[in-house]
Enzyme design. Sequence first.
Site, PDB file in Angstrom:
ATOM      1  N   ASN A 121       0.830  -1.212   0.000  1.00  0.00           N
ATOM      2  CA  ASN A 121       0.000   0.000   0.000  1.00  0.00           C
ATOM      3  C   ASN A 121       0.857   1.251   0.000  1.00  0.00           C
ATOM      4  O   ASN A 121       1.828   1.346   0.762  1.00  0.00           O
ATOM      5  CB  ASN A 121      -0.934  -0.004   1.211  1.00  0.00           C
ATOM      6  CG  ASN A 121      -1.884  -1.187   1.178  1.00  0.00           C
ATOM      7  OD1 ASN A 121      -2.021  -1.831   0.138  1.00  0.00           O
ATOM      8  ND2 ASN A 121      -2.517  -1.486   2.285  1.00  0.00           N
ATOM      9  N   VAL A 122       0.440   2.203  -0.815  1.00  0.00           N
ATOM     10  CA  VAL A 122       1.185   3.461  -0.882  1.00  0.00           C
ATOM     11  C   VAL A 122       0.568   4.497   0.061  1.00  0.00           C
ATOM     12  O   VAL A 122       1.067   5.614   0.178  1.00  0.00           O
ATOM     13  CB  VAL A 122       1.247   3.996  -2.334  1.00  0.00           C
ATOM     14  CG1 VAL A 122       2.031   3.050  -3.229  1.00  0.00           C
ATOM     15  CG2 VAL A 122      -0.151   4.238  -2.921  1.00  0.00           C
ATOM     16  N   HIS A 140       5.910  -0.711  -2.725  1.00  0.00           N
ATOM     17  CA  HIS A 140       5.450  -0.032  -3.945  1.00  0.00           C
ATOM     18  C   HIS A 140       5.492   1.491  -3.815  1.00  0.00           C
ATOM     19  O   HIS A 140       4.856   2.196  -4.588  1.00  0.00           O
ATOM     20  CB  HIS A 140       4.031  -0.497  -4.323  1.00  0.00           C
ATOM     21  CG  HIS A 140       3.994  -1.918  -4.805  1.00  0.00           C
ATOM     22  ND1 HIS A 140       2.836  -2.643  -4.952  1.00  0.00           N
ATOM     23  CD2 HIS A 140       4.999  -2.765  -5.182  1.00  0.00           C
ATOM     24  CE1 HIS A 140       3.124  -3.855  -5.391  1.00  0.00           C
ATOM     25  NE2 HIS A 140       4.432  -3.960  -5.532  1.00  0.00           N
ATOM     26  N   CYS A 148      11.617  13.609  -8.414  1.00  0.00           N
ATOM     27  CA  CYS A 148      11.932  14.171  -9.722  1.00  0.00           C
ATOM     28  C   CYS A 148      11.992  13.064 -10.765  1.00  0.00           C
ATOM     29  O   CYS A 148      12.490  11.966 -10.489  1.00  0.00           O
ATOM     30  CB  CYS A 148      13.272  14.902  -9.643  1.00  0.00           C
ATOM     31  SG  CYS A 148      13.703  15.646 -11.215  1.00  0.00           S
ATOM     32  N   CYS A 151      16.151  13.725 -11.901  1.00  0.00           N
ATOM     33  CA  CYS A 151      17.303  13.522 -11.008  1.00  0.00           C
ATOM     34  C   CYS A 151      16.850  12.766  -9.755  1.00  0.00           C
ATOM     35  O   CYS A 151      15.736  12.245  -9.719  1.00  0.00           O
ATOM     36  CB  CYS A 151      17.960  14.853 -10.660  1.00  0.00           C
ATOM     37  SG  CYS A 151      17.017  15.892  -9.511  1.00  0.00           S
ATOM     38  N   CYS A 176      16.535  20.550 -10.616  1.00  0.00           N
ATOM     39  CA  CYS A 176      16.870  20.483 -12.054  1.00  0.00           C
ATOM     40  C   CYS A 176      15.723  20.924 -12.968  1.00  0.00           C
ATOM     41  O   CYS A 176      15.841  20.866 -14.181  1.00  0.00           O
ATOM     42  CB  CYS A 176      17.317  19.071 -12.421  1.00  0.00           C
ATOM     43  SG  CYS A 176      15.968  17.885 -12.511  1.00  0.00           S
ATOM     44  N   PRO A 242     -11.131 -12.427   2.304  1.00  0.00           N
ATOM     45  CA  PRO A 242     -12.433 -13.049   2.042  1.00  0.00           C
ATOM     46  C   PRO A 242     -12.382 -13.977   0.824  1.00  0.00           C
ATOM     47  O   PRO A 242     -13.252 -14.828   0.662  1.00  0.00           O
ATOM     48  CB  PRO A 242     -13.375 -11.871   1.774  1.00  0.00           C
ATOM     49  CG  PRO A 242     -12.674 -10.671   2.313  1.00  0.00           C
ATOM     50  CD  PRO A 242     -11.202 -10.957   2.238  1.00  0.00           C
ATOM     51  N   GLU A 243     -11.366 -13.795  -0.029  1.00  0.00           N
ATOM     52  CA  GLU A 243     -11.314 -14.610  -1.244  1.00  0.00           C
ATOM     53  C   GLU A 243     -10.030 -15.418  -1.349  1.00  0.00           C
ATOM     54  O   GLU A 243      -9.039 -15.106  -0.687  1.00  0.00           O
ATOM     55  CB  GLU A 243     -11.443 -13.702  -2.465  1.00  0.00           C
ATOM     56  CG  GLU A 243     -12.851 -13.154  -2.571  1.00  0.00           C
ATOM     57  CD  GLU A 243     -13.031 -12.171  -3.693  1.00  0.00           C
ATOM     58  OE1 GLU A 243     -12.249 -12.232  -4.670  1.00  0.00           O
ATOM     59  OE2 GLU A 243     -13.951 -11.341  -3.582  1.00  0.00           O
ATOM     60  N   ALA A 259     -10.258  -7.922   6.982  1.00  0.00           N
ATOM     61  CA  ALA A 259      -9.062  -7.753   7.829  1.00  0.00           C
ATOM     62  C   ALA A 259      -9.377  -7.021   9.137  1.00  0.00           C
ATOM     63  O   ALA A 259      -8.795  -7.324  10.177  1.00  0.00           O
ATOM     64  CB  ALA A 259      -7.998  -6.989   7.045  1.00  0.00           C
TER      65      ALA A 259
HETATM   66  P1  OAD Z   1      -5.819  -6.049  -5.052  1.00  0.00           P
HETATM   67  O1  OAD Z   1      -6.867  -5.068  -5.382  1.00  0.00           O
HETATM   68  O2  OAD Z   1      -5.209  -6.832  -6.157  1.00  0.00           O
HETATM   69  O3  OAD Z   1      -6.386  -7.114  -4.014  1.00  0.00           O
HETATM   70  C1  OAD Z   1      -7.110  -6.764  -2.889  1.00  0.00           C
HETATM   71  C2  OAD Z   1      -7.341  -8.023  -2.097  1.00  0.00           C
HETATM   72  O4  OAD Z   1      -7.947  -7.662  -0.881  1.00  0.00           O
HETATM   73  C3  OAD Z   1      -8.263  -9.043  -2.764  1.00  0.00           C
HETATM   74  O5  OAD Z   1      -7.677 -10.330  -2.678  1.00  0.00           O
HETATM   75  C4  OAD Z   1      -9.543  -8.983  -1.935  1.00  0.00           C
HETATM   76  O6  OAD Z   1     -10.182 -10.244  -1.841  1.00  0.00           O
HETATM   77  C5  OAD Z   1      -9.000  -8.551  -0.593  1.00  0.00           C
HETATM   78  N1  OAD Z   1      -9.939  -7.798   0.241  1.00  0.00           N
HETATM   79  C6  OAD Z   1     -10.914  -6.956  -0.139  1.00  0.00           C
HETATM   80  N2  OAD Z   1     -11.516  -6.418   0.932  1.00  0.00           N
HETATM   81  C7  OAD Z   1     -10.893  -6.923   2.022  1.00  0.00           C
HETATM   82  C8  OAD Z   1     -11.019  -6.751   3.422  1.00  0.00           C
HETATM   83  N3  OAD Z   1     -11.942  -5.914   3.932  1.00  0.00           N
HETATM   84  N4  OAD Z   1     -10.200  -7.434   4.250  1.00  0.00           N
HETATM   85  C9  OAD Z   1      -9.262  -8.273   3.739  1.00  0.00           C
HETATM   86  N5  OAD Z   1      -9.088  -8.472   2.426  1.00  0.00           N
HETATM   87  C10 OAD Z   1      -9.881  -7.814   1.571  1.00  0.00           C
HETATM   88  O7  OAD Z   1      -4.717  -5.290  -4.195  1.00  0.00           O
HETATM   89  P2  OAD Z   1      -3.203  -5.705  -3.929  1.00  0.00           P
HETATM   90  O8  OAD Z   1      -3.055  -7.175  -3.829  1.00  0.00           O
HETATM   91  O9  OAD Z   1      -2.714  -4.870  -2.821  1.00  0.00           O
HETATM   92  O10 OAD Z   1       0.528  -1.976  -7.443  1.00  0.00           O
HETATM   93  O11 OAD Z   1      -2.546  -5.230  -5.269  1.00  0.00           O
HETATM   94  C11 OAD Z   1      -1.161  -5.318  -5.405  1.00  0.00           C
HETATM   95  C12 OAD Z   1      -0.663  -4.216  -6.273  1.00  0.00           C
HETATM   96  O12 OAD Z   1      -1.362  -4.228  -7.526  1.00  0.00           O
HETATM   97  C13 OAD Z   1      -0.888  -2.819  -5.757  1.00  0.00           C
HETATM   98  O13 OAD Z   1       0.098  -2.413  -4.843  1.00  0.00           O
HETATM   99  C14 OAD Z   1      -0.842  -1.996  -6.995  1.00  0.00           C
HETATM  100  C15 OAD Z   1      -1.698  -2.856  -7.880  1.00  0.00           C
HETATM  101  O14 OAD Z   1      -1.532  -2.695  -9.237  1.00  0.00           O
HETATM  102  C16 OAD Z   1       0.984  -0.990  -8.201  1.00  0.00           C
HETATM  103  O15 OAD Z   1       0.299  -0.027  -8.490  1.00  0.00           O
HETATM  104  C17 OAD Z   1       2.410  -1.167  -8.606  1.00  0.00           C
END
Ligand code: OAD
Length: 277
Positions: A121-122, A140, A148, A151, A176, A242-243, A259
């Site tokens: 998470n950002v 990430h 920048c 630079c 720059c 959940p999935e 969560a």
């Molecule tokens: P995703 O959107 O791919 O996945 C979110 C996950 O959270 C899914 O598996 C859902 O089932 C689960 N979820 C949803 N609600 C929830 C809750 N209340 N409690 C627990 N789990 C829940 O997000 P990320 O896996 O974080 O990267 O995605 C990874 C990266 O892909 C991100 O950092 C971003 C994205 O593209 C970049 O932008 C480089």
Amino acid sequence: MWQAERELATLSLAALKPAERRFGNRCFFSIFTFVRVLVLTGAGVSAESGIPTFRGKDGYWRNFDPSKLATPEAFARDPQLVWEWYRERRQRIRNARPNPAHEAVARLAQRTNEFLLVTQNVDDLHARAGIPAEKMVQIHGDIFVTRCSGCDFERRDYEHEYEQEQEHVIPRCSKCDALTRPGVVWFGEQLPWNELQRVENYLDRGASDLVIIAGTTATFGYIVDWALWSSRDGGELIEVNPEETPLSRFATRLLREPAAVALPRIVDELTNWGVAL
Ligand code: OAD
């Protein structure tokens, strides 16, 4: 004193169901050795703070094309569009608050001998819940960093950024004069070297007693690899989602719940058993 605590814990373990008992034994043993905990989180952990996920229902990548918003090519083509999207996300995050999942992870961090949170998470919700910077890797990047594109200059200045956002200017580098960009990792880019080193240092120091993976689709191979490698010596691998994900079949415990419900409960269990005290 140690002996008395050991006996007490053994007694209470006898009352646990088999699966819990195995979990309990592992952690109970760990109190007297060395407790190492790795937590890997993704967008699902911030979902209950009102931050959209990427691939879930109403997720960003269901409505927007990542190649138009989150690649170096997209930024070169239309920096204004990219900045607008990140500014909107920054504002949403500023208005959000950490939820019980972030707070539970922070509690666990405080009470564990050796702890690392690796979040994809950002947003800054883990930090605002109280995780110190030295216990957290934002693999990430950080949406509140402006760096920048020409630079190595970067800045994290809430007030300054906020003023510029109100004026809709694309900020330029004060060193720059090149265009600046959000300090996040885009598709096709390398992970930040320093942060990667910090994860590798943690992994190199040994296996974890407990790995928790929460709220991520585990789309990226390195997330799967770190979770499996770190739990390799019989450590618990708990998935909170959940999935189903690619890691589900390796998990020693699956919690198909949000969560913000499951993480506080797990942390309470661990701390009640005196694991991470
Ligand atoms: P995703 O959107 O791919 O996945 C979110 C996950 O959270 C899914 O598996 C859902 O089932 C689960 N979820 C949803 N609600 C929830 C809750 N209340 N409690 C627990 N789990 C829940 O997000 P990320 O896996 O974080 O990267 O995605 C990874 C990266 O892909 C991100 O950092 C971003 C994205 O593209 C970049 O932008 C480089």
